[in-house]
Design a protein around this motif. Structure first.
Motif, PDB file in Angstrom:
ATOM      1  N   SER A   1       5.787   0.689   2.849  1.00 48.08           N
ATOM      2  CA  SER A   1       4.435   0.894   3.365  1.00 48.08           C
ATOM      3  C   SER A   1       3.474   0.203   2.391  1.00 48.08           C
ATOM      4  CB  SER A   1       4.178   2.398   3.521  1.00 48.08           C
ATOM      5  OG  SER A   1       2.941   2.629   4.123  1.00 48.08           O
TER       6      SER A   1
ATOM      7  N   VAL B   1       2.267   0.624  -0.588  1.00 52.99           N
ATOM      8  CA  VAL B   1       2.559   0.426  -2.011  1.00 52.99           C
ATOM      9  C   VAL B   1       3.839  -0.385  -2.216  1.00 52.99           C
ATOM     10  CG1 VAL B   1       2.985   1.614  -4.196  1.00 52.99           C
ATOM     11  CG2 VAL B   1       1.216   2.438  -2.641  1.00 52.99           C
TER      12      VAL B   1
ATOM     13  N   GLU C   1      12.902  -0.646   3.848  1.00 45.70           N
ATOM     14  CA  GLU C   1      12.029   0.303   4.558  1.00 45.70           C
ATOM     15  C   GLU C   1      12.805   0.830   5.759  1.00 45.70           C
ATOM     16  OE1 GLU C   1       8.989   1.950   4.570  1.00 45.70           O
ATOM     17  OE2 GLU C   1       9.792   2.716   6.467  1.00 45.70           O
TER      18      GLU C   1
ATOM     19  N   HIS D   1      11.848   2.359   8.451  1.00 46.23           N
ATOM     20  CA  HIS D   1      11.284   2.094   9.776  1.00 46.23           C
ATOM     21  C   HIS D   1      11.519   0.638  10.157  1.00 46.23           C
ATOM     22  CE1 HIS D   1       8.731   5.764   8.888  1.00 46.23           C
ATOM     23  NE2 HIS D   1       9.376   6.047  10.001  1.00 46.23           N
TER      24      HIS D   1
ATOM     25  N   ARG E   1      -3.548   5.232   8.670  1.00 44.49           N
ATOM     26  CA  ARG E   1      -3.935   6.292   7.722  1.00 44.49           C
ATOM     27  C   ARG E   1      -5.109   5.828   6.857  1.00 44.49           C
ATOM     28  NH1 ARG E   1       1.511   7.044   4.913  1.00 44.49           N
ATOM     29  NH2 ARG E   1       1.993   5.146   6.039  1.00 44.49           N
TER      30      ARG E   1
ATOM     31  N   VAL F   1      -8.107   3.808   5.531  1.00 42.16           N
ATOM     32  CA  VAL F   1      -9.033   2.887   6.203  1.00 42.16           C
ATOM     33  C   VAL F   1      -9.992   2.216   5.225  1.00 42.16           C
ATOM     34  CG1 VAL F   1      -9.027   3.997   8.468  1.00 42.16           C
ATOM     35  CG2 VAL F   1     -10.607   4.804   6.721  1.00 42.16           C
ATOM     36  N   GLY F   2     -10.034   2.683   3.971  1.00 40.34           N
ATOM     37  CA  GLY F   2     -11.010   2.134   3.039  1.00 40.34           C
ATOM     38  C   GLY F   2     -10.360   1.634   1.768  1.00 40.34           C
TER      39      GLY F   2
ATOM     40  N   GLN G   1      -4.848   0.940   7.783  1.00 38.31           N
ATOM     41  CA  GLN G   1      -3.599   0.615   7.084  1.00 38.31           C
ATOM     42  C   GLN G   1      -2.622  -0.182   7.952  1.00 38.31           C
ATOM     43  OE1 GLN G   1      -2.259   4.044   5.034  1.00 38.31           O
ATOM     44  NE2 GLN G   1      -0.196   3.302   4.695  1.00 38.31           N
TER      45      GLN G   1
ATOM     46  N   LEU H   1      17.360   3.470   1.904  1.00 35.25           N
ATOM     47  CA  LEU H   1      18.073   3.695   0.648  1.00 35.25           C
ATOM     48  C   LEU H   1      18.719   5.075   0.756  1.00 35.25           C
ATOM     49  CD1 LEU H   1      17.668   2.719  -2.772  1.00 35.25           C
ATOM     50  CD2 LEU H   1      17.124   5.124  -2.555  1.00 35.25           C
TER      51      LEU H   1
ATOM     52  N   ASP I   1       2.311   7.117  -3.651  1.00 35.23           N
ATOM     53  CA  ASP I   1       2.388   8.547  -3.349  1.00 35.23           C
ATOM     54  C   ASP I   1       3.650   9.194  -3.918  1.00 35.23           C
ATOM     55  OD1 ASP I   1       0.010   8.251  -1.997  1.00 35.23           O
ATOM     56  OD2 ASP I   1       0.666   9.333  -0.205  1.00 35.23           O
TER      57      ASP I   1
ATOM     58  N   GLY J   1     -10.553   8.808  -0.461  1.00 35.86           N
ATOM     59  CA  GLY J   1      -9.993   7.503  -0.112  1.00 35.86           C
ATOM     60  C   GLY J   1      -9.348   6.837  -1.321  1.00 35.86           C
TER      61      GLY J   1
ATOM     62  N   GLY K   1      -5.875   7.398  -2.450  1.00 37.79           N
ATOM     63  CA  GLY K   1      -4.416   7.350  -2.528  1.00 37.79           C
ATOM     64  C   GLY K   1      -3.855   5.939  -2.515  1.00 37.79           C
ATOM     65  N   ALA K   2      -4.198   5.198  -1.491  1.00 38.83           N
ATOM     66  CA  ALA K   2      -3.661   3.839  -1.377  1.00 38.83           C
ATOM     67  C   ALA K   2      -4.234   2.937  -2.461  1.00 38.83           C
ATOM     68  CB  ALA K   2      -3.979   3.277   0.003  1.00 38.83           C
ATOM     69  N   ASN K   3      -5.533   3.118  -2.736  1.00 36.04           N
ATOM     70  CA  ASN K   3      -6.157   2.287  -3.773  1.00 36.04           C
ATOM     71  C   ASN K   3      -5.457   2.479  -5.119  1.00 36.04           C
ATOM     72  OD1 ASN K   3      -8.788   0.909  -2.737  1.00 36.04           O
ATOM     73  ND2 ASN K   3      -8.804   2.921  -1.774  1.00 36.04           N
TER      74      ASN K   3
END
Ligand SMILES: Cc1cc2nc3c(=O)[nH]c(=O)nc-3n(C[C@H](O)[C@H](O)[C@H](O)COP(=O)(O)OP(=O)(O)OC[C@H]3O[C@@H](n4cnc5c(N)ncnc54)[C@H](O)[C@@H]3O)c2cc1C
Length: 536
Positions: free
Chosen positions: A14, A16, A35, A37, A45, A47-48, A115, A139, A301, A311, A313-315
């Motif tokens: 995803s 990261v 991955e 998926h 999820r 957006v910023g 995202q 994995l 995460d 906002g 987490g992803a950053n």
């Protein structure tokens, strides 16, 4: 069972994991990402993305594509406190936590982009740079020894294979099975509440008119939640909470119930709603007690679960990946000692703890439960994301000036080791050039007026240590390659006349010559600084 080998195996593809693959490929490090998926995330999820993240994307050539993908969201603002999208305003607050006022601090801007739109851009660029991305692959298990990691994978057809890698990066999300297999506990306030994001299709145009929102907080008798719509005005997400202690569960969110909630949030009984998917997630403040165990490193995460209210987490996860990639590259090519990787946890774990706390404080502010103390402890988003000041790590700290805190005001960054190298616009051949664009893959030594001898010093250091090191002398008059017509850089970086500053490949200041050293001592001083930074 087939066996492959690579330098770095990444679990999770995803935001990261993809960023890790992209940053490693940018440093020419062979990597395989797995991955489970079949493709990139279908859930919008995050957006910023704050300007610092946009700067990182700029370094690897993705910022322009992301900006153009985000162009449809430029006019979107956030709104707190409405009955529904069509309904009454309970308390009026429209804002864009943009950082548009930061033109003096960064060439980059806030990117509003779901995202599920950013991930394909990261994937395309990572693949272009040579990263090997295996979707539909899980994995299953791994073991590690002194020389590397062996992992068992399950492919799309169910077949098992093995991969041998020097290092494993676990970007496998908050429920990281890698972290759990290592027995690394997490600390923090735990799970604060449970939520489900409902992705749906609906025609927003009639109710929105000219208005555009990235996030809308709605509250009425049927639904309390957060509504998000995209730039096509046909796709949206509704985030609602549920409480297992009151007997509520995910099973309650049938298609019919979801459609009813969406209609109540939009404020229309007649709008046609097609429920596409449900994505459960926990609001949590939890940080792993260790970010590394032997040859396995946690990022995103998997390392820190942050309430998404700010906002962050992803950053924060993308910044982890940026911090890690150059360190892995230099350790793997023998330029640095393995000790350089210890500084990943040293630098990023305090940031994880601090940022997770800031996410919780934002939650308290937004739910109007914050105490005066909590309000005072809440930093603004630019400080959280751009003002990070590592207390210790891969830099030569200037102890005499006092230890760094976790953050500094990004508006007054002064070139202290352990902080982001300040942004100054220079000129090259008459064209503007951001200092930021000098950094990215190699160490960079910047020297100013009277700093002619630093080029020789850099040759000495680079020769002795085999480090890739660029040297730039910046002068006011413009007769050198780089000029500083505004006369800002020496002050901005706190470099005395005849002095120099060393910047890491990730744009963090690594070392400064406190005084204008005699030419004969510069090579030894720089070599000694690099030795410490590279754990040699
Ligand atoms: C509603 C919401 C809004 C948010 N908004 C923002 C925002 O605006 N800004 C922001 O910065 N952050 C935001 N966040 C947080 C952000 O989405 C996360 O921090 C980010 O997605 C974390 O990325 P990650 O790659 O670390 O983990 P994840 O996104 O959880 O990805 C982990 C991946 O690993 C895969 N995986 C797991 N185990 C295995 C395995 N064994 N083998 C192979 N693959 C595996 C999973 O399938 C998954 O794709 C938001 C989060 C939510 C829920």
């Amino acid at each position: 069972m087939s066996t492959s080998s690579t330098r770095v195996l990444i679990a999770g593809g995803s935001l990261v994991g993809l960023s890790t693959a992209l940053f490693l490929a940018h440093h020419n490090v062979p990597c395989i990402l797995v991955e489970r998926h079949p493709g990139t995330s279908i859930h919008p999820r995050a957006v910023g993305y704050y300007p610092r993240t946009a700067e990182l994307l700029r370094t690897v050539g993705v910022e322009e594509a992301a900006k153009s993908a985000a162009s449809g969201f430029e006019k979107h603002t956030t709104r707190a406190g409405v009955v529904s999208l069509a309904g009454e305003v309970l308390f009026s607050k429209e804002e864009l936590a943009g950082g548009d006022d930061l033109a003096d601090l960064t060439p980059s801007k806030l990117l509003l982009l779901p995202q599920d739109r950013l991930e394909p851009l990261l994937r395309a660029r990572a693949e272009k740079l040579g990263a090997d991305l295996w979707f539909g692959t899980e994995l299953v298990s791994f073991t590690q020894d002194d020389d590397g990691v062996s992992a068992v994978l399950k492919g799309p057809d169910g077949d098992q294979s093995t991969v041998r890698a020097d290092y494993l990066v676990a970007a496998d999300g908050p429920r990281s099975t890698v972290r759990e297999a290592l027995g690394i506990p997490r600390q923090g306030r735990g799970v604060l509440s449970r939520h489900v994001s409902i992705a749906f299709g609906a025609d927003f145009a009639p109710v929105l008119g000219e208005r555009r929102y990235s996030v809308v907080h709605v509250k009425n008798d049927t639904v309390t939640g957060i509504l998000v719509h995209d730039d096509t005005l046909t796709e949206g997400t509704l985030i609602v909470g549920y409480d297992p202690e009151r007997g509520e569960s995910l099973d309650d969110f049938t298609d019919a119930r979801c459609a009813e909630l969406v209609r109540a949030a939009i404020g229309s009984d007649t709008v046609e709603v097609t429920v596409r998917s449900r994505f459960p997630w926990d609001m949590a403040e939890l940080v792993a007690e260790r970010f590394a165990e032997g040859r396995v490193l946690l990022a995103g995460d998997a390392a820190h679960q942050i309430p998404p209210t700010g906002g962050y987490g992803a950053n924060t996860g993308i910044a982890d990946a940026f911090n890690l990639a150059w360190k892995l590259a230099l350790v793997l090519n023998g330029t640095a000692g393995a000790g350089l990787l210890d500084t990943y946890e040293q630098e990023r774990r305090p940031v994880g703890l601090y940022t997770a706390r800031q996410g919780s404080l934002q939650l308290a502010l937004r739910s109007q439960t914050a105490t005066a103390q909590e309000r005072a402890a809440t930093d603004d988003a630019m400080t959280v994301t751009m003002g990070q000041a590592y207390p210790a790590g891969a830099f030569v700290a200037e102890k005499e000036a006092g230890a760094l805190g976790l953050t500094s005001d990004p508006r007054t960054l002064s070139g202290r080791p352990g902080t982001r190298a300040p942004y100054v616009v220079l000129e090259r051949d008459g064209a503007p050039l951001a200092t930021l664009d000098l950094f990215g893959t190699r160490f960079v030594l910047l020297a100013g007026e009277g700093g002619q001898s630093w080029a020789a010093a850099a040759r000495t250091a680079a020769g002795q240590l085999g480090v890739a090191l660029d040297v730039h002398r910046i002068t006011a008059d413009g007769d050198q390659q780089l000029s500083d017509p505004q006369g800002r850089w020496a002050d901005a970086y706190g470099v005395p006349a005849g002095g120099a500053v060393l910047v890491r490949p990730d744009g963090i200041v690594a070392w400064r010559s406190a005084d204008a050293l005699p030419a004969g001592e510069q090579g030894a001083a720089l070599t000694s600084a690099l030795r410490r930074i590279l754990a040699r």
